[in-house]
Design an enzyme around this catalytic site. Structure first.
Site, PDB file in Angstrom:
ATOM      1  N   ILE A  37       0.823  -1.207   0.000  1.00  0.00           N
ATOM      2  CA  ILE A  37       0.000   0.000   0.000  1.00  0.00           C
ATOM      3  C   ILE A  37       0.859   1.261   0.000  1.00  0.00           C
ATOM      4  O   ILE A  37       0.561   2.232  -0.693  1.00  0.00           O
ATOM      5  CB  ILE A  37      -0.959  -0.001   1.207  1.00  0.00           C
ATOM      6  CG1 ILE A  37      -2.041  -1.076   1.026  1.00  0.00           C
ATOM      7  CG2 ILE A  37      -1.602   1.372   1.408  1.00  0.00           C
ATOM      8  CD1 ILE A  37      -2.913  -1.279   2.253  1.00  0.00           C
ATOM      9  N   ASP A  76      11.446   3.124   5.123  1.00  0.00           N
ATOM     10  CA  ASP A  76      11.111   1.739   5.415  1.00  0.00           C
ATOM     11  C   ASP A  76      12.263   1.103   6.173  1.00  0.00           C
ATOM     12  O   ASP A  76      13.427   1.455   5.967  1.00  0.00           O
ATOM     13  CB  ASP A  76      10.851   0.967   4.116  1.00  0.00           C
ATOM     14  CG  ASP A  76      10.026  -0.290   4.316  1.00  0.00           C
ATOM     15  OD1 ASP A  76       8.850  -0.282   3.915  1.00  0.00           O
ATOM     16  OD2 ASP A  76      10.555  -1.276   4.875  1.00  0.00           O
ATOM     17  N   VAL A 112      10.232   3.051  12.469  1.00  0.00           N
ATOM     18  CA  VAL A 112       9.171   3.865  13.080  1.00  0.00           C
ATOM     19  C   VAL A 112       9.078   3.672  14.586  1.00  0.00           C
ATOM     20  O   VAL A 112       8.367   4.425  15.255  1.00  0.00           O
ATOM     21  CB  VAL A 112       7.799   3.577  12.437  1.00  0.00           C
ATOM     22  CG1 VAL A 112       7.809   3.922  10.956  1.00  0.00           C
ATOM     23  CG2 VAL A 112       7.372   2.122  12.656  1.00  0.00           C
ATOM     24  N   SER A 162      -7.474  -0.223   9.667  1.00  0.00           N
ATOM     25  CA  SER A 162      -7.968  -1.421   9.000  1.00  0.00           C
ATOM     26  C   SER A 162      -9.431  -1.582   9.372  1.00  0.00           C
ATOM     27  O   SER A 162      -9.871  -1.120  10.435  1.00  0.00           O
ATOM     28  CB  SER A 162      -7.180  -2.649   9.455  1.00  0.00           C
ATOM     29  OG  SER A 162      -7.798  -3.847   9.027  1.00  0.00           O
ATOM     30  N   TYR A 180      -3.369  -7.937  16.277  1.00  0.00           N
ATOM     31  CA  TYR A 180      -3.493  -7.017  15.137  1.00  0.00           C
ATOM     32  C   TYR A 180      -4.782  -6.213  15.254  1.00  0.00           C
ATOM     33  O   TYR A 180      -4.781  -4.987  15.067  1.00  0.00           O
ATOM     34  CB  TYR A 180      -3.468  -7.807  13.833  1.00  0.00           C
ATOM     35  CG  TYR A 180      -3.629  -6.954  12.592  1.00  0.00           C
ATOM     36  CD1 TYR A 180      -2.545  -6.255  12.063  1.00  0.00           C
ATOM     37  CD2 TYR A 180      -4.859  -6.848  11.946  1.00  0.00           C
ATOM     38  CE1 TYR A 180      -2.694  -5.474  10.923  1.00  0.00           C
ATOM     39  CE2 TYR A 180      -5.015  -6.070  10.806  1.00  0.00           C
ATOM     40  CZ  TYR A 180      -3.932  -5.379  10.300  1.00  0.00           C
ATOM     41  OH  TYR A 180      -4.082  -4.603   9.177  1.00  0.00           O
ATOM     42  N   LYS A 212      -5.197  -2.055  15.585  1.00  0.00           N
ATOM     43  CA  LYS A 212      -5.944  -1.192  14.667  1.00  0.00           C
ATOM     44  C   LYS A 212      -7.103  -0.483  15.361  1.00  0.00           C
ATOM     45  O   LYS A 212      -7.458   0.640  14.991  1.00  0.00           O
ATOM     46  CB  LYS A 212      -6.420  -2.002  13.466  1.00  0.00           C
ATOM     47  CG  LYS A 212      -5.272  -2.535  12.609  1.00  0.00           C
ATOM     48  CD  LYS A 212      -4.330  -1.422  12.137  1.00  0.00           C
ATOM     49  CE  LYS A 212      -3.223  -1.919  11.235  1.00  0.00           C
ATOM     50  NZ  LYS A 212      -2.359  -0.828  10.721  1.00  0.00           N
ATOM     51  N   THR A 258      -1.525  -7.532  -1.141  1.00  0.00           N
ATOM     52  CA  THR A 258      -0.115  -7.238  -0.910  1.00  0.00           C
ATOM     53  C   THR A 258       0.497  -8.454  -0.239  1.00  0.00           C
ATOM     54  O   THR A 258      -0.200  -9.436   0.050  1.00  0.00           O
ATOM     55  CB  THR A 258       0.055  -6.014   0.011  1.00  0.00           C
ATOM     56  OG1 THR A 258      -0.477  -6.334   1.308  1.00  0.00           O
ATOM     57  CG2 THR A 258      -0.668  -4.796  -0.544  1.00  0.00           C
TER      58      THR A 258
END
Length: 276
Positions: free
Chosen positions: A21, A40, A63, A141, A154, A158, A189
């Site tokens: 993305i 990245d 990050v 998401s 996960y 989100k 992806t």
């Protein structure tokens, strides 16, 4: 209709921009005239992607490391000028039952998906507030509005991104700084390799997410759900009594989509990379 002409000349930073993305978004916004910087953790891939597409700035970005993030944003502003848009896109999605999830993986998901978004947002806000303009777009998401077996941590990450972004939107209302969340369904992806969506839904193309992000930059609003069908299902199910919503989810196949139905062999390379 969104006026994409307003995107031309904007300085846009995208985390996790080497693939998926992030890369699709960088490519789309560059075509609309934006100045693009991608960062990245994958040094080799980000340099290959950045050089191949002629992005203005590209390099290593962790990050979860305040110094790395600060240095990257400093370099972008030194070379391109004030940052107009930060897209916090970096994220990982290991699958499996939470009881089998090593604590180091739990921490890694939360460090990248939550702390990375919070850190990036804070650094961007500090730069944007004195200027009275800017836009922070956080990639959440549809999992952030639902609960999907096999994605417990996960999902939690989100949900956190959505709550955080909504709060910032109110906390800084009237300052000229905008905040948006993007809620993709499973996207074609590497992150989605080996997974088939529940019935009635199709995976999104990365370019669809990129288009939604471009529209948000051109005309800011709180949330963009992609695809429209998946977003509508998530919203409707969320309004129903819990037992009914859960039953619908099971009927559509959500109980097994990210557990027993996963193609482990196809997913092996991705799982190895994000767990390493």
């Amino acid at each position: 209709m969104s006026d994409f002409a307003t995107i031309a000349g904007k300085v846009v930073v995208i985390t996790g921009g080497a693939r998926g993305i992030g890369l699709a978004t960088a490519t789309a916004l560059q075509a609309l005239g934006a100045k693009i910087a991608i960062g990245d953790i994958d040094e080799t891939t980000v340099k290959e992607s950045g050089a191949a597409r002629g992005f203005d700035v590209y390099g290593t970005l962790d990050v979860t490391d305040p110094q790395s993030f600060t240095d990257f944003l400093d370099e972008v502003e030194r070379r391109l000028g004030p940052i107009d848009v930060l897209i916090n896109n970096a994220g990982i999605m290991p699958t499996g039952r939470v009881v089998d999830e090593p604590d180091q993986i739990t921490r890694r998901i939360l460090d990248i998906n939550v702390y990375g978004v919070i850190l990036g947002s804070k650094l961007a806000i500090a730069r944007m507030l004195p200027r009275g303009r800017g836009h922070v777009i956080n990639i959440a998401s549809l999992a952030g509005e639902s609960h999907i077996p096999g994605l417990a941590t996960y999902n939690a990450s989100k949900h956190a991104v959505l709550g955080f972004t909504d709060t910032l939107r109110e906390e800084y209302r009237g300052t000229g700084v905008e905040f948006s969340s993007v809620l993709p369904t499973l996207t074609k992806t590497e992150l989605g390799t080996g997974i088939s969506l529940p019935k009635l839904m199709r995976p999104a193309e990365p370019e669809e997410i990129a288009d939604a992000i471009a529209k948000l930059i051109a005309s800011p609003r709180a949330k963009a759900r992609v695809t429209a069908v998946a977003g509508l299902i998530a919203q409707v199910v969320g309004l129903l009594p819990q037992s009914v919503g859960d039953a619908i989810g099971r009927a559509l196949g959500s109980q097994s989509a990210f557990l027993d139905d996963v193609d482990s062999d196809a997913r092996k390379a991705y799982e190895h990379r994000v767990r390493d």
